[in-house]
Structures are given as C-alpha cells and as structure tokens.
Scaffold this active site. Structure first.
Site, mmCIF file in Angstrom:
data_model
loop_
_atom_site.group_PDB
_atom_site.id
_atom_site.type_symbol
_atom_site.label_atom_id
_atom_site.label_comp_id
_atom_site.label_asym_id
_atom_site.label_seq_id
_atom_site.Cartn_x
_atom_site.Cartn_y
_atom_site.Cartn_z
ATOM 1 N N HIS A 116 8.530 -5.428 -17.447
ATOM 2 C CA HIS A 116 7.575 -5.948 -16.462
ATOM 3 C C HIS A 116 8.212 -7.067 -15.633
ATOM 4 O O HIS A 116 8.173 -7.033 -14.392
ATOM 5 C CB HIS A 116 6.344 -6.474 -17.203
ATOM 6 C CG HIS A 116 5.303 -7.078 -16.302
ATOM 7 N ND1 HIS A 116 4.181 -6.400 -15.896
ATOM 8 C CD2 HIS A 116 5.209 -8.320 -15.731
ATOM 9 C CE1 HIS A 116 3.447 -7.171 -15.120
ATOM 10 N NE2 HIS A 116 4.054 -8.345 -15.003
ATOM 11 N N GLU A 117 8.789 -8.043 -16.313
ATOM 12 C CA GLU A 117 9.388 -9.169 -15.606
ATOM 13 C C GLU A 117 10.631 -8.756 -14.833
ATOM 14 O O GLU A 117 10.946 -9.339 -13.793
ATOM 15 C CB GLU A 117 9.721 -10.292 -16.590
ATOM 16 C CG GLU A 117 8.519 -10.847 -17.350
ATOM 17 C CD GLU A 117 7.423 -11.352 -16.443
ATOM 18 O OE1 GLU A 117 7.734 -11.777 -15.312
ATOM 19 O OE2 GLU A 117 6.251 -11.331 -16.862
ATOM 20 N N HIS A 121 9.627 -7.767 -11.362
ATOM 21 C CA HIS A 121 9.504 -8.931 -10.481
ATOM 22 C C HIS A 121 10.883 -9.431 -10.053
ATOM 23 O O HIS A 121 11.126 -9.697 -8.871
ATOM 24 C CB HIS A 121 8.788 -10.080 -11.216
ATOM 25 C CG HIS A 121 7.352 -9.816 -11.530
ATOM 26 N ND1 HIS A 121 6.461 -9.325 -10.608
ATOM 27 C CD2 HIS A 121 6.636 -10.025 -12.676
ATOM 28 C CE1 HIS A 121 5.260 -9.228 -11.164
ATOM 29 N NE2 HIS A 121 5.345 -9.640 -12.423
#
Length: 375
Positions: free
Chosen positions: A25-26, A29
C-alpha cells in the site's frame, strides 16, 4: 468450528499477513510520488519507536516500527504521518518547488489514490496466479438443494444456474454466498437459468449461524444451495488476469454491499472485527495451509484498499475528497477546516477501534468470563 490457533502462531500470522499488505500500500504512494519527483522523508512499516531502519541515497528513511498496525510515507511538506500539510516555512528551500503540498491537486490525488489501488492490484496478482496454477472459482451451477430451504420453496433445482440474487450478478458460487450471507431473512428476487430459459422467482431467505474459533455465533443469510463441483481447471495467464480483475471487483462490491447492509441494520454491528479478529483469522488461515493463507491475504488486501477509500479524514479517501473539493473550488481548503476535519476523523477512527476491540474481546469470551467472576 475451526480450532483456536496458539497465540504465537496468531501473532506471526498477523505480522506476515498485514506487513506485506501495508508495505505494498505504502509503496504505491511512494512510487507515484517519486514519479512526480516528490521527495519522501520517511517510509515506515508500523508505528512508534523504530526497531530497524536505514537511509537511502535520496534521503528517505526506511524503517520498521514496533507497533505493526499500519504504516505511512511522509513526504517533504507533510507535518506528520497523516499527510497534514505543514507550513511553507518548515519546508527546506531547496525542496519547496517539489514538496507534496505544493504539487497540483491532481498529482496529490494520484499519489494518494495509488495506495488503495496497489492493494487491489496485489489482490489481482494473487488471484491471477491462483487461477493460472491452481484453478478457477466454482461455477454458479447448483449441485444440490436443501429440502425445505428458501431455494426449494422457490422451485430452484439441482442443475440450475443462478444468474443473479437481489439484482446482483452471481457468475460464481462465491458470489451467490456473498450476496446471500448479508441478507438474513430478507425477501429477494432470484434469476436462474434452466434448459436455456431464464426464470425469476421471489424467495424469503433463511438464516443460520456460523461459529468462529472462539464459539462466537454470527448470523448469515441462507438460500439452501450447494455447488455442483469444486474449483475449475487452471487457465492461461492471459485469461486469468481479466478474470482476476473481475473477481476482485465483485469481491469489492460485496464488501460495499455488506457495509450498506450494516448501515441498514440487516447485519449486527457486533459482527465488526478489529485487529484482534484479523489476527485470529490470519492464524486460522495459516493452520489451513499456504494456499488458503495467500487467498486470505488477497481478501485482506481488498478490504484494506476499500477501507482506505472511505471518505473519512485521516484515511486516503478523506484526502481524495479534500483534493476533489480543492479542484472544484480552485483553491485549497483552509488550514483551520482541515485541522477540525482531521481531528474529527481521528476521533472517529479511535472510536471505531475501541468498539471493534470490545467486540473482539467479547468474541474471545472475555466479557462472559468477567461476568461469571463478578456473579
């Protein structure tokens, strides 16, 4: 009822399941931020005191925190891990043209959106690999009908192919289960195919209770049908990827459907689980074997992506909402309004965490034992 895994296995399974999902997920980003040349100060898996870390050539501190309940990427210009924009004076002068908060709204939108999308992508990759090397989902052809059930009352027979339930397409038996499970006792329309002809019938779903490893009962809807066969044959990867995309979309839709049913009161809020329940389920998945655990990770990944898209301040969805409003208004939301929004979002998340933790402890029988001790 599944057996209760030992605590050490639950903890290991929890870290092994949540850690990679948070990292992916990170990473979404981070990579899109790098694509737009936004420098990152910190890439953290977990919160709290750092237990392991290093700094790369770009100056990003990669670290692991002691509390494995999430993670964050702190870009230059962020005041904190929640990406609350800081003051311009706090940004080093050499980074002011590239700081996150000074990038166009559409770039910030894509950077934030990349996190949840990475979770959906991970689920697609897992399902595509499963369909390629193991097999495809069970079909929507009914193998048997339980006597006296809602399906039997509606005239559904073995060999029928259920096309939709409650207006939702059901191309696999998993879809049938997901749609029915969140509608205990409801009257729904069912479309099914028999002999090439499509028929429609209205039935009132039954209900029963599933027990988890702690013996906690959860109500679910019941149609009274059984699949006609196990998983299908493996398929080539060029067919598996589109099928995995469609399967991930349908699972996401079923999660949204469950949320709507929860708001309507059809599902008890006592069924909401938090970190303790996630850890318990992860431990059960490990005991079932590698493949079930990997499939469970795909489901967790979809849930993580979906939850982060909810328009709640502090979550990615809240940031996306703010950027959309900014794009429409053509000016940023005031710092005061953002501050109050983030405070409210934090309070909501903490309240939900406390509520689900109380539920989790209740599912483990803690409150019943305390009641017996007091009584």
């Amino acid at each position: 009822m599944l057996s209760q895994p030992p605590l050490w296995l639950v903890l290991i399974a929890f870290v092994c399941a949540l850690g990679p999902l948070v990292f992916f997920h990170e990473l979404g980003h981070y990579l899109v931020g790098r694509w737009f040349k936004v420098p990152a100060e910190v890439f953290s898996i977990g919160f709290g005191r750092e237990i392991l870390g290093w700094t790369d050539r770009q100056g990003t501190r990669w670290k692991v925190g002691w509390l494995p309940l999430g993670g964050y990427v702190k870009f230059v210009g962020d005041m904190n891990a929640a990406s609350v924009p800081g003051e311009e004076s706090d940004v080093p002068e050499e980074f002011r043209d590239r700081a996150f908060q000074f990038r166009p709204a559409w770039q910030r939108f894509l950077i934030v959106l990349a996190g949840p999308m990475a979770n959906f992508l991970l689920a697609i990759l897992i399902f595509a690999a499963f369909f390629t090397f193991v097999g495809t989902p069970r079909t929507n052809v009914i193998g048997a009908v339980q006597a006296g059930s809602a399906a039997a009352t509606g005239g559904i027979q073995a060999g029928d192919r259920i096309i939709s339930v409650a207006g939702r397409d059901t191309p696999s038996f998993d879809d049938i289960f997901n749609v029915v499970a969140v509608r205990p006792g409801e009257t729904v329309d069912i479309a099914f195919e028999r002999g090439g002809a499509v028929r429609e019938v209205e039935v009132k779903l039954g209900s029963d209770y599933l027990e988890d490893a702690s013996g906690q009962k959860q109500e679910r809807g019941l149609l009274g049908v059984y699949p006609g066969a196990g998983i299908g044959e493996p398929i080539p990867v060029y067919r598996a990827v589109p099928l995995a995309c469609d399967y991930t979309w349908r699972l996401t839709r079923s999660i949204a459907d469950g949320l709507v049913q929860l708001i309507r009161g059809a599902i008890s809020p006592k069924q909401l689980g938090g970190p303790i329940k996630i850890a318990q389920v992860a431990g059960q998945g490990v005991e079932l074997g590698l493949l079930p655990f990997v499939q469970l990770m795909a489901l967790f990944s979809i849930n993580l992506g979906f939850i982060n898209l909810l328009p709640v301040p502090m979550l990615d969805g809240g940031h996306l909402l703010f950027y959309a409003v900014e794009a429409v208004r053509r000016r940023p939301i005031s710092a005061r309004a953002l501050d109050w929004a983030f405070r409210g979002g934090l309070a909501l998340i903490l309240a939900l965490l406390i509520f689900t933790t109380v539920n989790d402890l209740g599912s483990l029988g803690l409150w019943d034992r305390l009641q017996r001790l007091i009584g």
